[in-house]
Design a protein around this motif. Structure first.
Motif, PDB file in Angstrom:
ATOM      1  N   ASP A 152       5.254 -18.757  -5.798  1.00 26.16           N
ATOM      2  CA  ASP A 152       6.527 -18.655  -5.065  1.00 26.16           C
ATOM      3  C   ASP A 152       7.238 -17.340  -5.388  1.00 26.16           C
ATOM      4  OD1 ASP A 152       6.304 -21.114  -3.799  1.00 26.16           O
ATOM      5  OD2 ASP A 152       7.289 -22.187  -5.431  1.00 26.16           O
ATOM      6  N   PHE A 153       7.346 -17.061  -6.673  1.00 28.06           N
ATOM      7  CA  PHE A 153       8.033 -15.851  -7.122  1.00 28.06           C
ATOM      8  C   PHE A 153       7.330 -14.597  -6.614  1.00 28.06           C
ATOM      9  CE2 PHE A 153       8.264 -12.476 -10.343  1.00 28.06           C
ATOM     10  CZ  PHE A 153       9.606 -12.188 -10.280  1.00 28.06           C
ATOM     11  N   PHE A 154       6.018 -14.528  -6.828  1.00 24.51           N
ATOM     12  CA  PHE A 154       5.280 -13.330  -6.460  1.00 24.51           C
ATOM     13  C   PHE A 154       5.098 -13.189  -4.954  1.00 24.51           C
ATOM     14  CE2 PHE A 154       4.126 -13.508 -10.947  1.00 24.51           C
ATOM     15  CZ  PHE A 154       4.409 -12.203 -11.307  1.00 24.51           C
ATOM     16  N   ALA A 155       5.055 -14.291  -4.220  1.00 23.07           N
ATOM     17  CA  ALA A 155       4.947 -14.202  -2.763  1.00 23.07           C
ATOM     18  C   ALA A 155       6.189 -13.542  -2.187  1.00 23.07           C
ATOM     19  CB  ALA A 155       4.752 -15.589  -2.165  1.00 23.07           C
ATOM     20  N   ASN A 156       7.368 -13.948  -2.652  1.00 15.31           N
ATOM     21  CA  ASN A 156       8.614 -13.303  -2.205  1.00 15.31           C
ATOM     22  C   ASN A 156       8.632 -11.836  -2.592  1.00 15.31           C
ATOM     23  OD1 ASN A 156      10.511 -15.223  -0.876  1.00 15.31           O
ATOM     24  ND2 ASN A 156      10.070 -16.414  -2.712  1.00 15.31           N
ATOM     25  N   LEU A 157       8.162 -11.534  -3.783  1.00 13.75           N
ATOM     26  CA  LEU A 157       8.125 -10.160  -4.268  1.00 13.75           C
ATOM     27  C   LEU A 157       7.235  -9.285  -3.390  1.00 13.75           C
ATOM     28  CD1 LEU A 157       9.047  -8.433  -6.754  1.00 13.75           C
ATOM     29  CD2 LEU A 157       6.854  -9.015  -7.762  1.00 13.75           C
ATOM     30  N   VAL A 158       6.059  -9.802  -3.051  1.00 18.43           N
ATOM     31  CA  VAL A 158       5.111  -9.048  -2.233  1.00 18.43           C
ATOM     32  C   VAL A 158       5.671  -8.817  -0.828  1.00 18.43           C
ATOM     33  CG1 VAL A 158       2.868  -9.237  -1.076  1.00 18.43           C
ATOM     34  CG2 VAL A 158       3.057  -9.709  -3.515  1.00 18.43           C
ATOM     35  N   VAL A 159       6.240  -9.852  -0.224  1.00 13.52           N
ATOM     36  CA  VAL A 159       6.786  -9.714   1.131  1.00 13.52           C
ATOM     37  C   VAL A 159       7.930  -8.708   1.136  1.00 13.52           C
ATOM     38  CG1 VAL A 159       8.005 -10.920   2.984  1.00 13.52           C
ATOM     39  CG2 VAL A 159       6.021 -11.974   1.908  1.00 13.52           C
ATOM     40  N   ASP A 160       8.807  -8.751   0.130  1.00 17.95           N
ATOM     41  CA  ASP A 160       9.904  -7.776   0.044  1.00 17.95           C
ATOM     42  C   ASP A 160       9.372  -6.352  -0.086  1.00 17.95           C
ATOM     43  OD1 ASP A 160      11.760  -9.789   0.250  1.00 17.95           O
ATOM     44  OD2 ASP A 160      12.229  -9.847  -1.899  1.00 17.95           O
ATOM     45  N   ALA A 161       8.334  -6.176  -0.920  1.00 16.78           N
ATOM     46  CA  ALA A 161       7.764  -4.842  -1.121  1.00 16.78           C
ATOM     47  C   ALA A 161       7.117  -4.316   0.154  1.00 16.78           C
ATOM     48  CB  ALA A 161       6.748  -4.878  -2.257  1.00 16.78           C
ATOM     49  N   VAL A 162       6.377  -5.176   0.861  1.00 10.95           N
ATOM     50  CA  VAL A 162       5.711  -4.742   2.095  1.00 10.95           C
ATOM     51  C   VAL A 162       6.747  -4.434   3.170  1.00 10.95           C
ATOM     52  CG1 VAL A 162       4.203  -5.521   3.961  1.00 10.95           C
ATOM     53  CG2 VAL A 162       3.545  -5.904   1.593  1.00 10.95           C
ATOM     54  N   GLN A 163       7.793  -5.237   3.266  1.00 10.00           N
ATOM     55  CA  GLN A 163       8.846  -4.975   4.254  1.00 10.00           C
ATOM     56  C   GLN A 163       9.581  -3.666   3.936  1.00 10.00           C
ATOM     57  OE1 GLN A 163       9.378  -6.514   7.058  1.00 10.00           O
ATOM     58  NE2 GLN A 163       7.993  -8.223   6.735  1.00 10.00           N
ATOM     59  N   ALA A 164       9.649  -3.304   2.650  1.00  9.76           N
ATOM     60  CA  ALA A 164      10.339  -2.070   2.264  1.00  9.76           C
ATOM     61  C   ALA A 164       9.597  -0.817   2.724  1.00  9.76           C
ATOM     62  CB  ALA A 164      10.527  -2.032   0.751  1.00  9.76           C
ATOM     63  N   VAL A 165       8.266  -0.888   2.860  1.00  4.70           N
ATOM     64  CA  VAL A 165       7.508   0.291   3.276  1.00  4.70           C
ATOM     65  C   VAL A 165       7.200   0.285   4.770  1.00  4.70           C
ATOM     66  CG1 VAL A 165       6.503   0.679   1.006  1.00  4.70           C
ATOM     67  CG2 VAL A 165       5.276  -0.739   2.649  1.00  4.70           C
ATOM     68  N   LYS A 166       7.709  -0.692   5.490  1.00  3.49           N
ATOM     69  CA  LYS A 166       7.471  -0.806   6.936  1.00  3.49           C
ATOM     70  C   LYS A 166       8.075   0.405   7.660  1.00  3.49           C
ATOM     71  CE  LYS A 166       8.890  -3.776  10.747  1.00  3.49           C
ATOM     72  NZ  LYS A 166       9.570  -5.041  11.083  1.00  3.49           N
ATOM     73  N   THR A 167       7.273   1.025   8.534  1.00  5.01           N
ATOM     74  CA  THR A 167       7.738   2.173   9.316  1.00  5.01           C
ATOM     75  C   THR A 167       7.359   1.974  10.780  1.00  5.01           C
ATOM     76  OG1 THR A 167       5.676   3.386   8.931  1.00  5.01           O
ATOM     77  CG2 THR A 167       7.477   3.793   7.390  1.00  5.01           C
ATOM     78  N   THR A 168       8.092   2.665  11.638  1.00  6.03           N
ATOM     79  CA  THR A 168       7.785   2.662  13.069  1.00  6.03           C
ATOM     80  C   THR A 168       7.591   4.104  13.493  1.00  6.03           C
ATOM     81  OG1 THR A 168       9.199   0.723  13.340  1.00  6.03           O
ATOM     82  CG2 THR A 168       8.568   1.897  15.336  1.00  6.03           C
ATOM     83  N   ASN A 169       6.445   4.410  14.127  1.00  6.21           N
ATOM     84  CA  ASN A 169       6.184   5.789  14.543  1.00  6.21           C
ATOM     85  C   ASN A 169       6.797   6.069  15.914  1.00  6.21           C
ATOM     86  OD1 ASN A 169       4.407   4.697  16.432  1.00  6.21           O
ATOM     87  ND2 ASN A 169       2.572   5.270  15.289  1.00  6.21           N
ATOM     88  N   SER A 170       6.567   7.267  16.425  1.00  4.65           N
ATOM     89  CA  SER A 170       7.177   7.682  17.695  1.00  4.65           C
ATOM     90  C   SER A 170       6.673   6.884  18.888  1.00  4.65           C
ATOM     91  CB  SER A 170       6.927   9.174  17.928  1.00  4.65           C
ATOM     92  OG  SER A 170       5.528   9.421  17.966  1.00  4.65           O
ATOM     93  N   LYS A 171       5.495   6.262  18.754  1.00  3.29           N
ATOM     94  CA  LYS A 171       4.952   5.441  19.838  1.00  3.29           C
ATOM     95  C   LYS A 171       5.461   4.003  19.791  1.00  3.29           C
ATOM     96  CE  LYS A 171       0.622   8.007  19.902  1.00  3.29           C
ATOM     97  NZ  LYS A 171      -0.817   7.924  19.660  1.00  3.29           N
ATOM     98  N   GLY A 172       6.271   3.697  18.784  1.00  7.11           N
ATOM     99  CA  GLY A 172       6.783   2.341  18.635  1.00  7.11           C
ATOM    100  C   GLY A 172       5.855   1.421  17.867  1.00  7.11           C
ATOM    101  N   GLU A 173       4.775   1.989  17.305  1.00  9.63           N
ATOM    102  CA  GLU A 173       3.831   1.181  16.535  1.00  9.63           C
ATOM    103  C   GLU A 173       4.379   0.953  15.127  1.00  9.63           C
ATOM    104  OE1 GLU A 173      -0.270   2.902  18.537  1.00  9.63           O
ATOM    105  OE2 GLU A 173       0.526   3.850  16.728  1.00  9.63           O
ATOM    106  N   ILE A 174       4.284  -0.269  14.683  1.00 10.22           N
ATOM    107  CA  ILE A 174       4.763  -0.607  13.344  1.00 10.22           C
ATOM    108  C   ILE A 174       3.608  -0.487  12.363  1.00 10.22           C
ATOM    109  CG2 ILE A 174       5.724  -2.441  11.907  1.00 10.22           C
ATOM    110  CD1 ILE A 174       7.163  -3.444  14.426  1.00 10.22           C
ATOM    111  N   LYS A 175       3.856   0.219  11.278  1.00 12.17           N
ATOM    112  CA  LYS A 175       2.832   0.431  10.246  1.00 12.17           C
ATOM    113  C   LYS A 175       3.372  -0.040   8.903  1.00 12.17           C
ATOM    114  CE  LYS A 175       0.045   2.818  12.955  1.00 12.17           C
ATOM    115  NZ  LYS A 175      -1.239   2.391  13.356  1.00 12.17           N
TER     116      LYS A 175
END
Length: 197
Positions: A152-175
């Motif tokens: 539970d603890f680490f799943a929340n941690l991982v999701v928060d970390a992945v959401q923190a590096v989420k980017t959207t490029n000029s084509k609207g693609e989410i990476k």
């Protein structure tokens, strides 16, 4: 001397349509069925015999998939994806194969019901899921060899970390550039500090 364009004489026939979709899905299902028998705590060992008669007993998905001689292109892509999963993560090859084959099977059923493949693919995208679904996926991933007790603890941690590096490029693609370690290293300690209070 005039050079004339010649059509190459290629023997064979071009196949397309629903029959080809079904054949591709069936090939992936065969690979899935092979590793499915070794999944879970009651998983069985598989006996694999190579060309020269050497016998290997294993329930490791990566080993099973490496020893298979897959020729079908769709099944080969599935096996290569599992090999990449094993190289990058070191675990989850059986889960990847089984989930991917099931997604393909269900997607094929939708195509048979006249739903366009593009619509099906767009609904399979991660962005469509809410945070609760992502946390459940992370918990499932961590319940194998890694950290089951604190999932539970680490799943929340991982999701928060992945959401923190989420980017959207000029084509609207989410990476999700997971290998952008400086950002992840700043997010994880902050999240740990916040949760330990």
């Amino acid at each position: 001397m005039a050079i004339s364009a010649m059509n190459p004489d290629i023997l064979g026939e071009c196949q397309f349509g629903q029959d080809v979709h079904t054949q591709n899905v069936m090939a992936c299902q065969v690979v899935s069925n092979i590793v499915n028998s070794s999944l879970g705590p009651d998983g069985q060992d598989n006996m694999l015999v190579d060309d020269i008669g050497d016998v290997t007993l294993t329930n490791d998905g990566a080993t099973i998939l490496k020893m298979l001689e897959v020729e079908h292109p769709a099944a080969k892509v599935l096996v290569e994806s599992a090999e990449l999963q094993d190289r990058e993560v070191g675990d989850g090859t059986k889960s990847l194969v089984i989930v991917a084959a099931e997604l393909l099977r269900r997607g094929n059923d939708l195509v048979k019901n006249k739903i366009h493949p593009t619509s099906i693919i767009s609904d399979y995208r991660v962005e469509k899921f809410g945070k609760d679904s992502l946390i459940n996926c992370a918990k499932t991933s961590m319940s194998s060899k890694l950290i089951n007790l604190d999932s539970d603890f680490f799943a929340n941690l991982v999701v928060d970390a992945v959401q923190a590096v989420k980017t959207t490029n000029s084509k609207g693609e989410i990476k999700y550039p997971i290998k952008m370690w400086p950002v992840v290293y700043h997010v994880v300690p902050y999240t740990l500090d916040r949760r330990c209070r």
